[in-house]
Design a protein around this motif. Structure first.
Motif, PDB file in Angstrom:
ATOM      1  N   LEU A  36      -5.156 -12.715   2.329  1.00  0.00           N
ATOM      2  CA  LEU A  36      -3.942 -12.121   1.765  1.00  0.00           C
ATOM      3  C   LEU A  36      -4.276 -10.855   0.976  1.00  0.00           C
ATOM      4  CD1 LEU A  36      -0.881 -12.299   1.138  1.00  0.00           C
ATOM      5  CD2 LEU A  36      -1.511 -13.631  -0.874  1.00  0.00           C
ATOM      6  N   VAL A  37      -5.292 -10.925   0.143  1.00  0.00           N
ATOM      7  CA  VAL A  37      -5.683  -9.758  -0.658  1.00  0.00           C
ATOM      8  C   VAL A  37      -6.103  -8.604   0.251  1.00  0.00           C
ATOM      9  CG1 VAL A  37      -7.424  -8.900  -2.280  1.00  0.00           C
ATOM     10  CG2 VAL A  37      -6.309 -11.097  -2.694  1.00  0.00           C
ATOM     11  N   VAL A  44      -3.096  -6.997   1.990  1.00  0.00           N
ATOM     12  CA  VAL A  44      -2.195  -6.226   1.129  1.00  0.00           C
ATOM     13  C   VAL A  44      -2.829  -4.905   0.671  1.00  0.00           C
ATOM     14  CG1 VAL A  44      -1.061  -6.239  -1.142  1.00  0.00           C
ATOM     15  CG2 VAL A  44      -0.874  -8.224   0.350  1.00  0.00           C
ATOM     16  N   LEU A  45      -4.131  -4.880   0.505  1.00  0.00           N
ATOM     17  CA  LEU A  45      -4.815  -3.710  -0.064  1.00  0.00           C
ATOM     18  C   LEU A  45      -4.495  -2.371   0.602  1.00  0.00           C
ATOM     19  CD1 LEU A  45      -8.344  -4.937  -1.128  1.00  0.00           C
ATOM     20  CD2 LEU A  45      -6.483  -4.119  -2.571  1.00  0.00           C
ATOM     21  N   PRO A  46      -4.444  -2.266   1.931  1.00  0.00           N
ATOM     22  CA  PRO A  46      -4.166  -0.955   2.518  1.00  0.00           C
ATOM     23  C   PRO A  46      -2.781  -0.394   2.177  1.00  0.00           C
ATOM     24  CG  PRO A  46      -5.072  -2.420   4.172  1.00  0.00           C
ATOM     25  CD  PRO A  46      -4.793  -3.241   2.964  1.00  0.00           C
ATOM     26  N   SER A  47      -1.867  -1.242   1.777  1.00  0.00           N
ATOM     27  CA  SER A  47      -0.511  -0.794   1.461  1.00  0.00           C
ATOM     28  C   SER A  47      -0.351  -0.336   0.017  1.00  0.00           C
ATOM     29  CB  SER A  47       0.486  -1.929   1.726  1.00  0.00           C
ATOM     30  OG  SER A  47       0.410  -2.329   3.062  1.00  0.00           O
ATOM     31  N   PHE A  80       3.333  -4.765   9.672  1.00  0.00           N
ATOM     32  CA  PHE A  80       2.494  -4.938  10.858  1.00  0.00           C
ATOM     33  C   PHE A  80       1.010  -4.825  10.527  1.00  0.00           C
ATOM     34  CE2 PHE A  80       6.571  -3.268  12.304  1.00  0.00           C
ATOM     35  CZ  PHE A  80       6.954  -4.292  13.154  1.00  0.00           C
ATOM     36  N   VAL A  81       0.664  -3.865   9.693  1.00  0.00           N
ATOM     37  CA  VAL A  81      -0.735  -3.698   9.290  1.00  0.00           C
ATOM     38  C   VAL A  81      -1.215  -4.955   8.574  1.00  0.00           C
ATOM     39  CG1 VAL A  81      -2.301  -2.386   7.805  1.00  0.00           C
ATOM     40  CG2 VAL A  81      -0.596  -1.186   9.189  1.00  0.00           C
ATOM     41  N   GLY A  82      -0.424  -5.433   7.626  1.00  0.00           N
ATOM     42  CA  GLY A  82      -0.784  -6.638   6.885  1.00  0.00           C
ATOM     43  C   GLY A  82      -0.840  -7.873   7.761  1.00  0.00           C
ATOM     44  N   PHE A  83       0.104  -7.992   8.692  1.00  0.00           N
ATOM     45  CA  PHE A  83       0.139  -9.140   9.606  1.00  0.00           C
ATOM     46  C   PHE A  83      -1.157  -9.232  10.410  1.00  0.00           C
ATOM     47  CE2 PHE A  83       0.945 -10.905  13.809  1.00  0.00           C
ATOM     48  CZ  PHE A  83       1.598 -12.093  13.519  1.00  0.00           C
ATOM     49  N   PHE A  84      -1.518  -8.128  11.058  1.00  0.00           N
ATOM     50  CA  PHE A  84      -2.700  -8.157  11.922  1.00  0.00           C
ATOM     51  C   PHE A  84      -4.004  -8.189  11.132  1.00  0.00           C
ATOM     52  CE2 PHE A  84       0.482  -6.420  14.896  1.00  0.00           C
ATOM     53  CZ  PHE A  84       0.376  -7.408  15.868  1.00  0.00           C
ATOM     54  N   LEU A  85      -4.051  -7.486  10.017  1.00  0.00           N
ATOM     55  CA  LEU A  85      -5.277  -7.464   9.231  1.00  0.00           C
ATOM     56  C   LEU A  85      -5.541  -8.822   8.576  1.00  0.00           C
ATOM     57  CD1 LEU A  85      -7.634  -5.771   8.256  1.00  0.00           C
ATOM     58  CD2 LEU A  85      -6.210  -5.010   6.346  1.00  0.00           C
ATOM     59  N   ALA A  86      -4.549  -9.374   7.888  1.00  0.00           N
ATOM     60  CA  ALA A  86      -4.739 -10.668   7.239  1.00  0.00           C
ATOM     61  C   ALA A  86      -4.936 -11.778   8.266  1.00  0.00           C
ATOM     62  CB  ALA A  86      -3.544 -10.993   6.336  1.00  0.00           C
ATOM     63  N   GLY A  87      -4.165 -11.745   9.349  1.00  0.00           N
ATOM     64  CA  GLY A  87      -4.352 -12.743  10.400  1.00  0.00           C
ATOM     65  C   GLY A  87      -5.729 -12.663  11.012  1.00  0.00           C
ATOM     66  N   GLY A  88      -6.225 -11.445  11.227  1.00  0.00           N
ATOM     67  CA  GLY A  88      -7.562 -11.270  11.791  1.00  0.00           C
ATOM     68  C   GLY A  88      -8.659 -11.742  10.859  1.00  0.00           C
ATOM     69  N   VAL A  89      -8.525 -11.428   9.575  1.00  0.00           N
ATOM     70  CA  VAL A  89      -9.521 -11.879   8.595  1.00  0.00           C
ATOM     71  C   VAL A  89      -9.512 -13.407   8.506  1.00  0.00           C
ATOM     72  CG1 VAL A  89     -10.068 -11.906   6.125  1.00  0.00           C
ATOM     73  CG2 VAL A  89      -9.534  -9.752   7.270  1.00  0.00           C
TER      74      VAL A  89
END
Length: 109
Positions: free
Chosen positions: A47-48, A51-54, A81-90
């Motif tokens: 989650l962190v 959220v960070l890129p935003s 979308f950025v948060g969805f894919f980034l957090a989901g990927g991590v």
């Protein structure tokens, strides 16, 4: 708002479809000592990171920061979308690595 919801949904989708293979123990969802009790550190970190890129674009949008690189403003526009894919990927990477952090039981407020 969307900068938080995108990562949360990404983590939930990966957890339900990838980690739990679409199976939940519904009774344990409501038990304080059930299998889902505690805090999942991998989900918190995902989650962190999601959220960070935003954050830079958000700070510029609400006029806390007067100047910003347009790249961060563009990221903020697509923060869901950025948060969805980034957090989901991590979160998926953490589950693929079999990172099972110790869960701390919820002590209440």
């Amino acid at each position: 708002y969307s900068a938080l919801l995108g990562p949360i949904v990404g983590i939930m989708v990966v957890d339900y479809w990838w980690c739990r293979k679409c199976e939940l123990n519904v009774d344990d969802l409501y038990r304080p000592q059930g299998q889902y009790a505690g805090v999942n550190a991998a989900a918190v970190w995902a989650l962190v990171i999601g959220v960070l890129p935003s954050v830079p674009g958000f700070l510029h949008q609400v006029n806390i920061v007067s100047t910003s690189v347009s790249f961060w403003d563009d990221i903020y526009v697509y923060s869901w979308f950025v948060g969805f894919f980034l957090a989901g990927g991590v979160y998926r990477l953490a589950s693929d690595l079999k990172w099972q952090p110790a869960k701390q039981p919820h002590q209440g407020f």
